[in-house]
Design an enzyme around this catalytic site. Structure first.
Site, short mmCIF file in Angstrom:
data_model
loop_
_atom_site.label_atom_id
_atom_site.label_comp_id
_atom_site.label_asym_id
_atom_site.label_seq_id
_atom_site.Cartn_x
_atom_site.Cartn_y
_atom_site.Cartn_z
N ASN A 102 -31.63 113.13 53.28
CA ASN A 102 -32.43 112.70 54.43
C ASN A 102 -31.57 112.66 55.69
O ASN A 102 -31.61 111.71 56.47
CB ASN A 102 -33.08 111.34 54.17
N HIS A 154 -40.19 101.94 56.51
CA HIS A 154 -40.73 102.36 55.22
C HIS A 154 -41.96 101.56 54.84
O HIS A 154 -42.86 102.09 54.19
CB HIS A 154 -39.66 102.21 54.13
#
Length: 490
Positions: free
Chosen positions: A317, A353
């Site tokens: 990521n 998130h």
């Protein structure tokens, strides 16, 4: 509700994959023919038509997956554009973007989150949130004194306000709309203007793109097969509870690796379409070889060879990590405290998130682990005997096997709350593992002086491993370059 759900769900049931996951994979593959059409007929031409093409293609992909819930994206794009246009280049525009976009995302989480990880419209909206905040930052930097900007800010600053079409197309670009990768508005504009080309023609990227596609599908297969045998149901089973501690940790480590392959496979497939279109162009190296790393979200070589937590965190990521490093971590430099900046970056990622406790535990564990690893390395490297052993070929590989196993197990320890989300699900697993990760890494500052005393050494400085082998010897180098490891995210 997604359209065409019946046939996709039926196909998914037949091959053993959830319908939502299959729709996501199909969407990532759709970007390839779209990239082919753009390369063939529109590359570097008709800028507004390119924007419209990307908006229509990305909107179709969004509608294919989530139906009219796609309208949330339009709302956020339009509202932010109006505010940034009115207050262009001011600090207010950045504050508004941060508060409004994150607030909208958190409201979505509050209203839609369930007991498990769902593939729903909040996933592309996560990508949209960072991209829109990044646009506001770049316009703001474009109106600041150029000498006050960092190197990254100078490269990404936008001195003129992008059009609404360009802003929306940056969001809806089909190769990155669903799951990323993140990249700044400047890269998108340079791509549309044909700057990633030679004599007006895009570089040949078909070979590199197909290799990434094949690699991504390979990891899809690994995940599908591995998930059959090692999944969350196994962690809740009596079989797992009856294992000894070492076997439990090995199972958790394998579980974490397999879960990561779900993300890795999607990132690689998405990156392949970005390479095919040419937006991943990142210049040429010293030998004149084209680098297609501009949208690289996973350094698969470093990821698979990792024997340190820093390697793992720095390898995947990458684009999101870069975004957070540039727009959260570095912009808090005025605080004069790296610990505060690092904590703020990890908290931001956890909030980004979602609201589940598992996200916060995961990133808290990352904070503990990364700080403990840095302290441990600073102690161990001062012992000449240990370093001579590590720098010997046999010592290095023995250490790597041990360290890779340790890293795999405790990276899996971190992934348990990240994937199980609720305390009533991940809490019992942590109890079965005796909360060992929290104890080992959380208590490290307490027993670090003991380790320091045990390995205290006043001997000569050991030979240093270099790219060509040892500084005072020969042999192949086994060193993996240390990537910048700051944060990780979905």
């Amino acid at each position: 509700m997604a359209v065409y759900g019946d046939w996709v769900d039926a196909l998914g049931e037949r091959i053993g994959a959830p319908g939502a996951a299959l729709r996501l994979l199909i969407s990532l593959l759709m970007a390839y023919p779209m990239a082919f059409f753009h390369r063939k007929f529109m590359y570097g031409k008709y800028h507004n038509l390119q924007h419209i093409l990307f908006i229509l293609c990305g909107s179709y992909i969004g509608y294919f997956n989530y139906g009219w819930q796609l309208m949330h994206a339009y709302v956020c794009i339009l509202i932010q554009y109006v505010v940034v246009w009115v207050s262009r280049g001011t600090l207010f525009s950045v504050v508004f973007a941060f508060v409004f976009q994150m607030g909208y995302l958190l409201a979505e989480y509050y209203l839609t989150e369930s007991e498990k990880y769902d593939i729903k419209w909040t996933i592309p909206h996560c990508v949209l949130t960072l991209r829109l905040i990044g646009q506001a930052f770049d316009v703001y930097d474009g109106h600041r004194d150029f000498d006050d900007l960092s190197k990254d800010q100078k490269q990404q600053a936008l001195k003129t306000m992008p059009s609404l079409l360009a802003s929306a197309a940056h969001i809806f670009y089909p190769g990155s709309f669903m799951i990323g990768p993140q990249y700044p508005m400047k890269r998108y504009l340079d791509f549309v203007e044909g700057k990633f080309s030679e004599n007006g023609k895009p570089f040949d990227s078909i070979g590199p793109a197909m290799k990434r596609l094949a690699l991504g599908l390979f990891y899809v297969g690994i995940f599908q097969i591995g998930n059959i045998y090692v999944n969350s149901e196994l962690l809740f089973s009596s079989t797992f509870k009856n294992l000894n501690f070492i076997m439990k940790m090995l199972v958790v480590g394998i579980y974490g690796k397999i879960v990561l392959y779900k993300y890795v496979s999607c990132w690689i497939v998405a990156e392949g379409s970005c390479i095919y279109s040419g937006i991943s162009y990142n210049g040429k190296n010293d030998k004149g070889v084209i680098q297609w790393t501009g949208c690289e979200n996973i350094d698969i070589y470093l990821f698979e060879k990792s024997y340190k937590f820093g390697h793992m965190v720095g390898s995947f990521n990458k684009c999101t990590n870069t975004w957070v490093a540039q727009n959260v971590y570095k912009r808090l430099k005025f605080l004069g405290n790296r610990q505060i900046s690092q904590t703020a970056a990890l908290v931001f990622l956890a909030v980004w998130h979602g609201l589940h406790s598992g996200y916060y535990v995961c990133f808290f564990m990352e904070f503990l682990i990364m700080n403990a690893e840095k302290q441990f390395e600073s102690i161990i490297t001062k012992n000449s005997a240990l370093m001579r052993w590590h720098n010997s070929t046999i010592g290095f590989w023995i250490n790597v096997v041990i360290l890779k196993t340790f890293v795999m197990c405790y990276f899996g320890f971190c992934m348990v709350p990240f994937t199980l989300l609720k305390y009533r699900q991940w809490g019992p697993i942590y109890k079965d593992l005796y909360y060992s990760g929290l104890l080992i890494f959380g208590a490290f500052p307490a027993y670090a002086p003991i380790i320091k005393w045990l390995v205290k050494d006043g001997g000569s400085k050991p030979p240093r491993r270099t790219e060509g082998g040892l500084e005072n010897g020969s042999g192949p180098s086994n060193t993996i370059p240390q990537e910048k490891a700051s944060v990780k995210s979905e």
